[in-house]
Design an enzyme around this catalytic site. Structure first.
Site, PDB file in Angstrom:
ATOM      1  N   HIS A 145       6.255   1.292  -8.486  1.00 36.22           N
ATOM      2  CA  HIS A 145       7.310   1.248  -7.467  1.00 36.22           C
ATOM      3  C   HIS A 145       6.823   1.991  -6.219  1.00 36.22           C
ATOM      4  O   HIS A 145       5.773   2.630  -6.243  1.00 36.22           O
ATOM      5  CB  HIS A 145       8.576   1.926  -7.999  1.00 36.22           C
ATOM      6  CG  HIS A 145       9.358   1.062  -8.936  1.00 36.22           C
ATOM      7  ND1 HIS A 145      10.631   0.655  -8.669  1.00 36.22           N
ATOM      8  CD2 HIS A 145       9.031   0.512 -10.124  1.00 36.22           C
ATOM      9  CE1 HIS A 145      11.071  -0.094  -9.660  1.00 36.22           C
ATOM     10  NE2 HIS A 145      10.114  -0.200 -10.567  1.00 36.22           N
ATOM     11  N   GLY A 146       7.638   1.936  -5.165  1.00 35.00           N
ATOM     12  CA  GLY A 146       7.368   2.748  -3.979  1.00 35.00           C
ATOM     13  C   GLY A 146       6.002   2.491  -3.371  1.00 35.00           C
ATOM     14  O   GLY A 146       5.304   3.424  -2.985  1.00 35.00           O
TER      15      GLY A 146
ATOM     16  N   ASP B 194      16.262  -5.371  -9.574  1.00 27.36           N
ATOM     17  CA  ASP B 194      15.544  -4.132  -9.283  1.00 27.36           C
ATOM     18  C   ASP B 194      16.499  -2.938  -9.468  1.00 27.36           C
ATOM     19  O   ASP B 194      17.617  -2.951  -8.941  1.00 27.36           O
ATOM     20  CB  ASP B 194      15.045  -4.201  -7.825  1.00 27.36           C
ATOM     21  CG  ASP B 194      14.096  -3.073  -7.473  1.00 27.36           C
ATOM     22  OD1 ASP B 194      13.407  -2.557  -8.373  1.00 27.36           O
ATOM     23  OD2 ASP B 194      14.024  -2.725  -6.269  1.00 27.36           O
TER      24      ASP B 194
ATOM     25  N   ASP C 167      17.077   1.147 -14.995  1.00 27.93           N
ATOM     26  CA  ASP C 167      16.559   2.443 -14.534  1.00 27.93           C
ATOM     27  C   ASP C 167      17.466   3.548 -15.056  1.00 27.93           C
ATOM     28  O   ASP C 167      18.459   3.912 -14.427  1.00 27.93           O
ATOM     29  CB  ASP C 167      16.485   2.478 -13.008  1.00 27.93           C
ATOM     30  CG  ASP C 167      15.869   3.785 -12.520  1.00 27.93           C
ATOM     31  OD1 ASP C 167      15.588   4.667 -13.366  1.00 27.93           O
ATOM     32  OD2 ASP C 167      15.666   3.937 -11.308  1.00 27.93           O
TER      33      ASP C 167
HETATM   34  P1  13P Z   1       9.052   0.954  -1.068  1.00 22.46           P
HETATM   35  O1  13P Z   1      10.208   1.747  -0.566  1.00 22.46           O
HETATM   36  O2  13P Z   1       7.778   1.725  -1.023  1.00 22.46           O
HETATM   37  O3  13P Z   1       8.900  -0.366  -0.407  1.00 22.46           O
HETATM   38  O4  13P Z   1       9.323   0.683  -2.630  1.00 22.46           O
HETATM   39  C1  13P Z   1      10.228  -0.322  -3.032  1.00 22.46           C
HETATM   40  C2  13P Z   1      10.500  -0.291  -4.481  1.00 22.46           C
HETATM   41  O5  13P Z   1       9.840   0.369  -5.263  1.00 22.46           O
HETATM   42  C3  13P Z   1      11.626  -1.104  -4.956  1.00 22.46           C
HETATM   43  O6  13P Z   1      11.883  -0.920  -6.310  1.00 22.46           O
END
Ligand code: 13P
Length: 315
Positions: A210-211, A81, A103
Site C-alpha cells: 500500500h501507500g 480497498d 483492514d
Molecule cells: P497512496 O496514498 O500512496 O497512493 O496509497 C494508496 C493506497 O495504498 C490505497 O490503498
C-alpha cells in the site's frame, strides 16, 4: 474481462507487480482503462468505502460494467480497498467485486485474525478472494488514520501464522510506506530487509504494498505554481517497484499520484482559461493525462506488455 486478483497474481508472481488504482468517477475510469490498454497491462480497480458512498455504490459499478464493454480486451479485477467487515460483506454479496480487502490491522493480532477469518469464510463461499493487512501504515486512508509514531512494520514472525489461521489469499505488508502525499522525510525508504524476511516465511505467497505513490516533485511544483499549497512531500521511488516484485509483491496500490494529476490538470487549466466554464474540454484533457499517467506507472511496475501472456494463462 473481470477476473480475481488471485489469477493475476499467479501470472505476475516474482516477475512484476499489478497496478491497483483507486477510482472515484467517470473520467478516472475512462483514463484508467485507456492507459491500461495503451500499455497492454492487466490491472486492478480499487474502490474504497469513500468512493462507494461518494455518489451511490451502484454508480461506479455501472461505470465499470460499461467500461468492460467499451474496452473488451481489458483484463482486470475489481477490489474493495480498506473495507471493514460490513462493507466487505456488502461487496461479497453484491456479486460484482472479485476481491475485497478487510483492514482490521488496527486491532490486536488475535482480533485481526478473528475478523479477517469471518470475511474469508464469507468470501470464499462465493469464489471471492481476500486481502488483509498485518502491521500498520502511517498516514490517512479513508476512515483509517495512523500517526507515524504508531505505524508498525509487519512482523515477519507473525506473517505465516496470520496467513495460516485466516486463510487469506494475499497479505498487505507494512514495510515503510504510508498513505497520502506526505510519506518519507530525508533518505527514508522501503525496508527491503523486512520484505525479504516475510517472503522467506511465505514463499510464493502474494504480498501487497500500500501507500506506493511517488508524489513526483515536478507535479507538486506545477500544482503550487498554479496556486496550490502542497507542502514538501516525498513518495516511493518507483525504480524500487521491480525489486519489491522480485521479493513477492504482486500488487502495488496507487491513489495519491492520480489525485495529483487531477489537481495539476484542473489548476493549470483554469489558471490558463479563466473564461472557461464547460466541463468537457477539461474532462477530456484529464482523461488523456490520466491515461498517460497510468501507462507510465504500468511501465515502472513491469505490468506493461503483459496483457497477452495473462490472457493466454487464463484461456
Ligand atoms: P497512496 O496514498 O500512496 O497512493 O496509497 C494508496 C493506497 O495504498 C490505497 O490503498
Amino acid at each position: 474481462m473481470i477476473v480475481t486478483t488471485k489469477k493475476l497474481f499467479a501470472a505476475a508472481y516474482g516477475k512484476y507487480a499489478i497496478g491497483a488504482y483507486n477510482i472515484n468517477n467517470l473520467e478516472q475510469t475512462m483514463g484508467l482503462f485507456r492507459g491500461c490498454i495503451d500499455s497492454q497491462a492487466p490491472f486492478i480497480i480499487q474502490i474504497s468505502k469513500g468512493a462507494r458512498s461518494y455518489t451511490h455504490k451502484l454508480m461506479l459499478e455501472g461505470l465499470i460494467r460499461a467500461a468492460d464493454q467499451v474496452f473488451p480486451e481489458a483484463v482486470f479485477a475489481v477490489h474493495l480497498d480498506h473495507g471493514d467487515e460490513a462493507s466487505c460483506i456488502d461487496c461479497i454479496n453484491s456479486g460484482f467485486y472479485s476481491s475485497v480487502m478487510i483492514d482490521a490491522s488496527s486491532n490486536p493480532f488475535d482480533k485481526n485474525i478473528e475478523i479477517t477469518k469471518r470475511v474469508v469464510d464469507a468470501a470464499h463461499a462465493r469464489g471471492i478472494v481476500v486481502e488483509a493487512e498485518l502491521g500498520m501504515l502511517g498516514g490517512v486512508e479513508e476512515h483509517v488514520q495512523v500517526d507515524e509514531a504508531n505505524a508498525l512494520l509487519t512482523d515477519p514472525n507473525q506473517a505465516r501464522e496470520f496467513v495460516d489461521r485466516t486463510g487469506i489469499d494475499s497479505l498487505a505488508v507494512a514495510i515503510g510506506t504510508s498513505h497520502g502525499a506526505y510519506k518519507f522525510s530525508g533518505t527514508q525508504g522501503l525496508h527491503f530487509d523486512v520484505l525479504a524476511e516475510i517472503q522467506k516465511r511465505l514463499p510464493d505467497f502474494p504480498l501487497v504494498m500500500h501507500g506506493s505513490s511517488s508524489v513526483p516533485q515536478d507535479e507538486v511544483e506545477r500544482i503550487n505554481a498554479a496556486g496550490g499549497k502542497l507542502l514538501g512531500a516525498k513518495g516511493v521511488d518507483a525504480t524500487q517497484f521491480k525489486r519489491a516484485a522480485e521479493l513477492g509483491v504482486t500488487k502495488i496500490n496507487i491513489d495519491t499520484d492520480g489525485r495529483l494529476v487531477w489537481t495539476r490538470v484542473h489548476r493549470e487549466y483554469f489558471r490558463d482559461h479563466p473564461e472557461e466554464f464547460d466541463l468537457r474540454p477539461i474532462g477530456k484533457l484529464f482523461m488523456g493525462e490520466y491515461a498517460k499517467f497510468i501507462a507510465g506507472k504500468n511501465e515502472k511496475l513491469g505490468s506493461a506488455g503483459q496483457l497477452e501472456s495473462v490472457k493466454k494463462m487464463l484461456a
